[in-house]
Every structure is written in C-alpha cells, then in structure tokens.
Design a protein around this motif. Structure first.
Motif, mmCIF file in Angstrom:
data_model
loop_
_atom_site.group_PDB
_atom_site.id
_atom_site.type_symbol
_atom_site.label_atom_id
_atom_site.label_comp_id
_atom_site.label_asym_id
_atom_site.label_seq_id
_atom_site.Cartn_x
_atom_site.Cartn_y
_atom_site.Cartn_z
ATOM 1 N N HIS A 70 5.019 -0.038 6.958
ATOM 2 C CA HIS A 70 5.649 0.665 5.842
ATOM 3 C C HIS A 70 6.705 -0.185 5.137
ATOM 4 O O HIS A 70 6.827 -0.150 3.912
ATOM 5 N N TYR A 101 6.522 5.957 2.013
ATOM 6 C CA TYR A 101 7.723 6.486 1.357
ATOM 7 C C TYR A 101 8.263 7.706 2.107
ATOM 8 O O TYR A 101 9.468 7.792 2.375
ATOM 9 N N GLN A 156 3.380 3.337 -6.918
ATOM 10 C CA GLN A 156 2.559 4.482 -7.299
ATOM 11 C C GLN A 156 1.949 4.269 -8.684
ATOM 12 O O GLN A 156 0.807 4.641 -8.920
ATOM 13 N N LEU A 167 6.413 -1.587 1.215
ATOM 14 C CA LEU A 167 7.400 -1.260 0.190
ATOM 15 C C LEU A 167 8.366 -2.415 -0.095
ATOM 16 O O LEU A 167 9.293 -2.270 -0.899
ATOM 17 N N VAL A 192 0.936 4.412 0.322
ATOM 18 C CA VAL A 192 2.256 4.250 -0.283
ATOM 19 C C VAL A 192 3.057 5.541 -0.124
ATOM 20 O O VAL A 192 4.245 5.515 0.223
ATOM 21 N N ASN A 193 2.428 6.680 -0.351
ATOM 22 C CA ASN A 193 3.107 7.961 -0.205
ATOM 23 C C ASN A 193 3.540 8.188 1.247
ATOM 24 O O ASN A 193 4.663 8.632 1.506
ATOM 25 N N LYS A 245 11.972 7.528 3.822
ATOM 26 C CA LYS A 245 13.068 8.262 3.172
ATOM 27 C C LYS A 245 13.734 9.243 4.139
ATOM 28 O O LYS A 245 14.880 9.613 3.943
ATOM 29 N N TYR A 268 8.826 2.613 -4.539
ATOM 30 C CA TYR A 268 7.805 3.650 -4.408
ATOM 31 C C TYR A 268 7.206 3.979 -5.778
ATOM 32 O O TYR A 268 5.985 4.011 -5.952
ATOM 33 N N GLU A 274 13.265 4.198 -3.541
ATOM 34 C CA GLU A 274 12.729 5.063 -4.597
ATOM 35 C C GLU A 274 12.094 4.235 -5.720
ATOM 36 O O GLU A 274 10.991 4.546 -6.189
#
Length: 173
Positions: A7, A62, A32, A11, A58-59, A66, A28, A25
C-alpha cells in the motif's frame, strides 16, 4: 504502478505509521484519476479489467492507510508480525480492569447523552495517548511486540467508542 506493490509503495509514501494525511489524500486522488474505469470505458476488455483492479487496489490502500488502526495492523503484517488479534486477547490486568470500568460508566450513563459525550471525549484522549506510543513503537523503537499490544488496546477502545455511539444513536430515536 502494479498490483504487487504494498500500500505504501502504491501510494508513493514512506512505510511509516506517521502519515502525511494531505499527501495521502492528494496521491489517492491523483491515482484514482489515472486508473478510474470511466477513463477506460472504450478500451479493450483486458485494459478495462486492469483498470478496475487497479482502482480497487488504490481504494483499498487508501482506506487502510487513512485509518490509524488499520495502518498499524498493516505495518505489523508487512513486518511479518501476526498480532494474533483473534487468538491473543491477553492484556495487562490493569487494562482489563479499566475496560470493565469503562463499560460500567457507559452503562450508567446510557440514558444521559451528555454523560456519554463526556465518556466519548475521555476515550478519545486515552486513545490518543496510545496512538502516540504506538507511533514510537512502529516508527522509532521497532518494538513490534509492544506495538501489537498497543494495537490490541486500541481495538478495545474502538469497540467501546462504537458502543457509546450506539447508545447515543438509540437516544436520538
């Protein structure tokens, strides 16, 4: 970008517990936009499938990074540490007594929204202290056993917070 990256790699962030929320953020949103399936609607089926997989990945990355609790668990697992959350519920006796006290206070205040909100704030303060210790264990100290214990404690606190939220929701109806 590929599906085998962890992850943090995906990112483009350092693999640390302390994460720059704004950078997370921004990265991400950038990824996206790059891989969103709508951009590949007219592409051949294999490209659409890869786009969907990357967007999902990716989701997932994130959502994991987070959340401080999910991020801690993820870092421990990246290090090859199985925190044994399901099987290792052994906690220091004083912590378990504290949990009983929290539950009693929640039950005692279950009809008083103000009391529940005060408990929620107190719980948030206690959690913050543990998160600070957890960051030290994960980022500076490298003490995975202490990090696992702190993460288990936070799971207890998250559950208590959920119980308070449930009581508050019941009072609103």
């Amino acid at each position: 970008m590929n599906l085998s990256q962890n992850h943090f790699e995906l990112l483009g962030l350092p693999a640390r517990f302390a994460v720059d929320a704004a950078a997370l953020e921004a990265r991400y949103r950038e990824l996206q936009r790059e891989v969103h399936p709508d951009r590949f609607a007219a592409a051949p089926e294999p490209e659409r499938r890869v786009s969907m997989q990357l967007a999902t990945r990716v989701n997932e990355a994130y959502q994991t990074l987070k959340s401080p609790l999910k991020r801690a668990v993820y870092i421990l697992r990246l290090r090859g540490v199985d925190p044994e959350f399901e099987t290792n519920t052994a906690m220091p006796p004083e912590f378990l007594m504290e949990q009983m006290s929290w539950r009693e206070r929640i039950e005692a205040g279950s009809e008083d929204p103000e009391a529940l909100l005060r408990l929620r704030a107190g719980l948030r303060d206690e959690s913050r202290k543990i998160y600070e210790n957890l960051q030290g264990h994960l980022d500076e100290g490298g003490d995975d056993e202490a990090a696992s214990e702190a993460t288990r404690m936070l799971m207890f606190y998250e559950k208590l917070a959920g119980e308070i939220d449930d009581k508050l929701a019941e009072l609103e109806t």
